[in-house]
Design an enzyme around this catalytic site. Sequence first.
Site, PDB file in Angstrom:
ATOM      1  N   ASP A  80      -5.812  -3.464   1.768  1.00 26.18           N
ATOM      2  CA  ASP A  80      -5.226  -3.933   0.509  1.00 26.18           C
ATOM      3  C   ASP A  80      -6.214  -4.862  -0.198  1.00 26.18           C
ATOM      4  O   ASP A  80      -6.875  -5.692   0.439  1.00 26.18           O
ATOM      5  CB  ASP A  80      -3.904  -4.677   0.798  1.00 26.18           C
ATOM      6  CG  ASP A  80      -3.057  -4.833  -0.450  1.00 26.18           C
ATOM      7  OD1 ASP A  80      -2.002  -4.192  -0.531  1.00 26.18           O
ATOM      8  OD2 ASP A  80      -3.468  -5.592  -1.361  1.00 26.18           O
ATOM      9  N   ASN A 138       8.036  -0.679  -0.321  1.00 28.78           N
ATOM     10  CA  ASN A 138       8.905  -1.137  -1.406  1.00 28.78           C
ATOM     11  C   ASN A 138       9.278   0.070  -2.264  1.00 28.78           C
ATOM     12  O   ASN A 138       8.405   0.871  -2.632  1.00 28.78           O
ATOM     13  CB  ASN A 138       8.183  -2.189  -2.252  1.00 28.78           C
ATOM     14  CG  ASN A 138       7.855  -3.431  -1.440  1.00 28.78           C
ATOM     15  OD1 ASN A 138       8.662  -3.892  -0.637  1.00 28.78           O
ATOM     16  ND2 ASN A 138       6.651  -3.976  -1.631  1.00 28.78           N
ATOM     17  N   GLY A 183      10.008  -4.775  -5.442  1.00 24.64           N
ATOM     18  CA  GLY A 183       8.639  -5.292  -5.424  1.00 24.64           C
ATOM     19  C   GLY A 183       7.563  -4.235  -5.525  1.00 24.64           C
ATOM     20  O   GLY A 183       6.378  -4.537  -5.384  1.00 24.64           O
ATOM     21  N   GLN A 184       7.964  -2.970  -5.785  1.00 28.87           N
ATOM     22  CA  GLN A 184       6.939  -1.930  -5.905  1.00 28.87           C
ATOM     23  C   GLN A 184       6.184  -2.094  -7.221  1.00 28.87           C
ATOM     24  O   GLN A 184       6.797  -2.220  -8.288  1.00 28.87           O
ATOM     25  CB  GLN A 184       7.582  -0.529  -5.830  1.00 28.87           C
ATOM     26  CG  GLN A 184       6.531   0.578  -5.774  1.00 28.87           C
ATOM     27  CD  GLN A 184       7.117   1.971  -5.575  1.00 28.87           C
ATOM     28  OE1 GLN A 184       8.344   2.157  -5.586  1.00 28.87           O
ATOM     29  NE2 GLN A 184       6.245   2.948  -5.390  1.00 28.87           N
ATOM     30  N   HIS A 211       3.449   4.163  -0.535  1.00 27.06           N
ATOM     31  CA  HIS A 211       2.521   3.556   0.428  1.00 27.06           C
ATOM     32  C   HIS A 211       3.304   2.725   1.424  1.00 27.06           C
ATOM     33  O   HIS A 211       4.317   2.109   1.080  1.00 27.06           O
ATOM     34  CB  HIS A 211       1.477   2.691  -0.283  1.00 27.06           C
ATOM     35  CG  HIS A 211       2.050   1.718  -1.260  1.00 27.06           C
ATOM     36  ND1 HIS A 211       2.449   2.099  -2.524  1.00 27.06           N
ATOM     37  CD2 HIS A 211       2.301   0.389  -1.167  1.00 27.06           C
ATOM     38  CE1 HIS A 211       2.928   1.050  -3.167  1.00 27.06           C
ATOM     39  NE2 HIS A 211       2.861  -0.014  -2.356  1.00 27.06           N
ATOM     40  N   HIS A 245       2.817  -0.532   3.754  1.00 30.15           N
ATOM     41  CA  HIS A 245       1.991  -1.700   4.070  1.00 30.15           C
ATOM     42  C   HIS A 245       2.007  -1.883   5.591  1.00 30.15           C
ATOM     43  O   HIS A 245       3.077  -1.836   6.210  1.00 30.15           O
ATOM     44  CB  HIS A 245       2.602  -2.976   3.470  1.00 30.15           C
ATOM     45  CG  HIS A 245       2.694  -2.993   1.978  1.00 30.15           C
ATOM     46  ND1 HIS A 245       1.810  -3.695   1.179  1.00 30.15           N
ATOM     47  CD2 HIS A 245       3.576  -2.420   1.121  1.00 30.15           C
ATOM     48  CE1 HIS A 245       2.152  -3.548  -0.095  1.00 30.15           C
ATOM     49  NE2 HIS A 245       3.223  -2.785  -0.156  1.00 30.15           N
TER      50      HIS A 245
HETATM   51  P1  5GP Z   1       3.546  -2.678  -3.896  1.00 28.35           P
HETATM   52  O1  5GP Z   1       3.736  -3.974  -4.625  1.00 28.35           O
HETATM   53  O2  5GP Z   1       3.606  -1.485  -4.834  1.00 28.35           O
HETATM   54  O3  5GP Z   1       4.442  -2.501  -2.701  1.00 28.35           O
HETATM   55  O4  5GP Z   1       2.090  -2.724  -3.274  1.00 28.35           O
HETATM   56  C1  5GP Z   1       0.945  -2.375  -3.998  1.00 28.35           C
HETATM   57  C2  5GP Z   1      -0.230  -2.942  -3.245  1.00 28.35           C
HETATM   58  O5  5GP Z   1      -1.397  -2.309  -3.726  1.00 28.35           O
HETATM   59  C3  5GP Z   1      -0.413  -4.446  -3.440  1.00 28.35           C
HETATM   60  O6  5GP Z   1      -0.372  -5.092  -2.175  1.00 28.35           O
HETATM   61  C4  5GP Z   1      -1.765  -4.567  -4.111  1.00 28.35           C
HETATM   62  O7  5GP Z   1      -2.507  -5.688  -3.680  1.00 28.35           O
HETATM   63  C5  5GP Z   1      -2.438  -3.255  -3.752  1.00 28.35           C
HETATM   64  N1  5GP Z   1      -3.408  -2.776  -4.725  1.00 28.35           N
HETATM   65  C6  5GP Z   1      -3.224  -2.671  -6.069  1.00 28.35           C
HETATM   66  N2  5GP Z   1      -4.325  -2.154  -6.653  1.00 28.35           N
HETATM   67  C7  5GP Z   1      -5.207  -1.928  -5.643  1.00 28.35           C
HETATM   68  C8  5GP Z   1      -6.533  -1.393  -5.624  1.00 28.35           C
HETATM   69  O8  5GP Z   1      -7.121  -1.000  -6.643  1.00 28.35           O
HETATM   70  N3  5GP Z   1      -7.148  -1.304  -4.413  1.00 28.35           N
HETATM   71  C9  5GP Z   1      -6.522  -1.692  -3.251  1.00 28.35           C
HETATM   72  N4  5GP Z   1      -7.227  -1.572  -2.116  1.00 28.35           N
HETATM   73  N5  5GP Z   1      -5.275  -2.208  -3.249  1.00 28.35           N
HETATM   74  C10 5GP Z   1      -4.631  -2.321  -4.427  1.00 28.35           C
END
Ligand code: 5GP
Length: 114
Positions: free
Chosen positions: A30, A87, A93-94, A100, A102
């Site tokens: 991440d 999420n 929180g998505q 994906h 985590h």
């Molecule tokens: P969500 O909030 O959708 O559950 O998680 C999205 C995750 O993607 C976040 O933890 C954020 O830090 C990560 N993320 C967003 N953009 C990028 C990116 O360009 N590269 C990487 N490696 N992680 C990303």
Amino acid sequence: MSDCIFCRIVEGTIESKKVYEDERCLAFDDANPQAPVHALVIPKRHVPSLKDFQDHDIECLGTLLQICRTVAKLKGISESGYRVVTNIGATAGQTVFHVHFHVLGGRRFRWPPG
Ligand code: 5GP
Ligand code: ZN
């Protein structure tokens, strides 16, 4: 070029630190880690979130969870304990709408999550 960040990571037009890759799935660190270990496990195929999988995708779902286990082993947190989170929707929180999981570890977590 896709306008989905994670599809672009799959294409290679956005860089990522890969942890695991096979024909159908990818895991990478991440960009904004919330724990000493914080990786994301995704299918290469664009699916917006967990709720968008179909019944016939059950094998893919099993594979993604198996890869979470592999990532935990590769990162050395398999025995110390870790958390797997997905999420579903903005309220949960998505922020990236390509499904994906985590994989978080390397520190103690509280429950319930904020
Ligand atoms: P969500 O909030 O959708 O559950 O998680 C999205 C995750 O993607 C976040 O933890 C954020 O830090 C990560 N993320 C967003 N953009 C990028 C990116 O360009 N590269 C990487 N490696 N992680 C990303
Ligand atoms: Zn995508």
